[in-house]
Design an enzyme around this catalytic site. Structure first.
Site, mmCIF file in Angstrom:
data_model
loop_
_atom_site.group_PDB
_atom_site.id
_atom_site.type_symbol
_atom_site.label_atom_id
_atom_site.label_comp_id
_atom_site.label_asym_id
_atom_site.label_seq_id
_atom_site.Cartn_x
_atom_site.Cartn_y
_atom_site.Cartn_z
ATOM 1 N N ASP A 191 0.714 -1.194 -0.027
ATOM 2 C CA ASP A 191 -0.073 -0.050 -0.059
ATOM 3 C C ASP A 191 0.844 1.216 0.052
ATOM 4 O O ASP A 191 0.447 2.356 -0.468
ATOM 5 C CB ASP A 191 -0.923 0.000 1.173
ATOM 6 C CG ASP A 191 -2.028 -0.999 1.008
ATOM 7 O OD1 ASP A 191 -1.884 -2.191 1.199
ATOM 8 O OD2 ASP A 191 -3.166 -0.663 0.388
HETATM 9 O O1 MRU Z 1 -7.500 -3.056 2.765
HETATM 10 P P1 MRU Z 1 -7.344 -3.323 1.362
HETATM 11 O O2 MRU Z 1 -7.960 -4.644 0.716
HETATM 12 O O3 MRU Z 1 -7.332 -2.188 0.574
HETATM 13 O O4 MRU Z 1 -5.673 -3.802 1.225
HETATM 14 C C1 MRU Z 1 -5.222 -4.062 0.056
HETATM 15 C C2 MRU Z 1 -3.652 -4.641 0.345
HETATM 16 O O5 MRU Z 1 -3.195 -4.504 1.339
HETATM 17 C C3 MRU Z 1 -2.909 -4.957 -0.938
HETATM 18 O O6 MRU Z 1 -2.155 -5.750 -0.611
HETATM 19 C C4 MRU Z 1 -2.417 -3.695 -1.455
HETATM 20 O O7 MRU Z 1 -3.262 -2.815 -1.658
HETATM 21 C C5 MRU Z 1 -1.833 -3.990 -2.906
HETATM 22 S S1 MRU Z 1 -3.251 -4.384 -4.100
HETATM 23 C C6 MRU Z 1 -2.306 -4.657 -5.892
#
Ligand code: MRU
Length: 352
Positions: free
Chosen positions: A246
């Site tokens: 993220d």
């Molecule tokens: O809370 P989320 O579902 O948005 O978290 C998603 C993740 O942690 C993913 O690993 C990250 O965003 C990468 S998506 C290509």
């Protein structure tokens, strides 16, 4: 055919409601920035790249309907709306970087007197629309670089077993996926023996979304619960862990879905390479280290309930950070669309 989480054509934006998957496939229409903000905040769409793309596309939808003919007003509105969209979820950096790029584009278009209000709008919307194809192209490059890195040193017909966490596939991006893109590339080259995906409590992105994608793509896969990772690494030979990101800080520390950090520790203990797959739009060179990353905390209900069914004892208090930060020292390589970098080399390799 690969899953489509974002359906867009000029003036029309629909997203697959990920809260309902895998039981129901239902698209929701987003009619502007307010809808975009809510869909991101409620996690009807999630995953760092998808959050950025949907947020910006929701602005494109709104702009198309806006008949303001004053470029200065348009510029001001755009900046305000982008800031608002960035506030929907704090940890993923992609939407913040996209907002910065778009704000500077709006500033340039506004300052250039040869550009009419209509042309301003057209060029601005086109720039947002370009994010869809660019993300897929980047993900395919990540898939290629990542699969080569994992296969390096193996026999030419050697097969690999991969562990992944959360959802990083077509549902989390414009298509193909990041970590799941690497898995997809290994599968396409017939080098993937098996993939294990974690359940990813509490929101269950692994059990609900990654498992759904893997079954849909007919990729050989097994679901485990998050607490089985050590046992898995001890009893089944895992070639590598690949996860998404993220926000990656300049020193390589990486914020990703809660639970990533403990998987990295377990991988180190078992000498299993641990890769982060992320486009450059997930790298935040403005933050020196992961300590500076703001970690989103989500409502207790995501932990205490499954759907509307309460599973936790009433009265218990909860702590629900949505992400954790894996220190760079636990990361073997960061797989980007420009190549695979050791975390400490990011600062030299990634353009700022
Ligand atoms: O809370 P989320 O579902 O948005 O978290 C998603 C993740 O942690 C993913 O690993 C990250 O965003 C990468 S998506 C290509």
């Amino acid at each position: 055919m690969s899953l489509e989480s974002i359906k867009y054509h000029r003036g029309n934006l629909q997203i697959l409601n990920q809260l309902l998957l895998p039981l129901e496939t239902r698209y929701i229409q987003l009619n502007g920035v307010e809808d975009g903000w809510k869909a991101i905040n409620k996690m009807q769409v999630r995953g760092a790249p998808a959050i950025a793309i949907v947020g910006c596309l929701s602005l494109a939808i709104e702009l198309l309907k806006d008949d303001t003919a004053d470029k200065k007003i348009m510029r001001q509105e755009i900046e305000g709306k982008l800031n608002y969209l960035v506030s929907a979820r704090p940890t993923a950096v992609n939407i913040k970087l996209a907002a910065e790029d778009l704000t500077s584009l709006a500033n340039d278009l506004c300052a250039d007197e040869s550009i009419s209000p209509n042309e301003f709008k057209e060029r601005f919307i086109q720039s947002i629309e370009g994010m869809l194809a660019k993300d897929i192209e980047d993900n395919k490059a990540i898939g290629k670089f990542g699969s080569l890195a994992i296969l390096k040193g193996l026999e030419s017909d050697g097969l690999v077993r991969i562990l992944t966490h959360c959802n990083t596939g077509s549902l989390a991006t414009a298509g193909y996926g990041t970590a799941l893109g690497v898995i997809r590339a290994l599968h396409e080259s017939s080098r993937l023996e098996h993939v294990y995906c974690t359940e990813t409590r509490p929101y269950n992105q692994g059990a609900r979304l990654t498992a759904y994608e893997l079954v849909h793509e007919k990729i050989p896969a097994t679901l485990i619960v998050d607490s089985m990772v050590s046992a898995l690494m001890h009893s089944r030979k895992i070639t590598a862990v690949v996860v998404g990101a993220d926000r990656v800080a300049a020193n390589g520390d990486t914020a990703n879905k809660i639970g990533t950090y403990q998987i990295a520790i377990v991988a180190k203990y078992h000498s299993v390479p641990f890769y982060v797959a992320a486009p450059l739009t997930s790298i935040d060179m403005s933050l020196k280290s992961g300590d500076m990353i703001k970690i989103e905390e989500r409502p207790d209900k995501e932990m205490t309930h499954i759907g509307e069914q309460r599973i936790a004892a009433p009265g218990i208090s909860c702590w629900n950070p949505s992400f954790d930060v894996t220190p760079a020292s636990l990361i073997t390589g960061i797989i980007t669309e420009k190549g695979v970098f050791a975390p400490e080399k990011l600062i030299e390799m990634v353009p700022t």
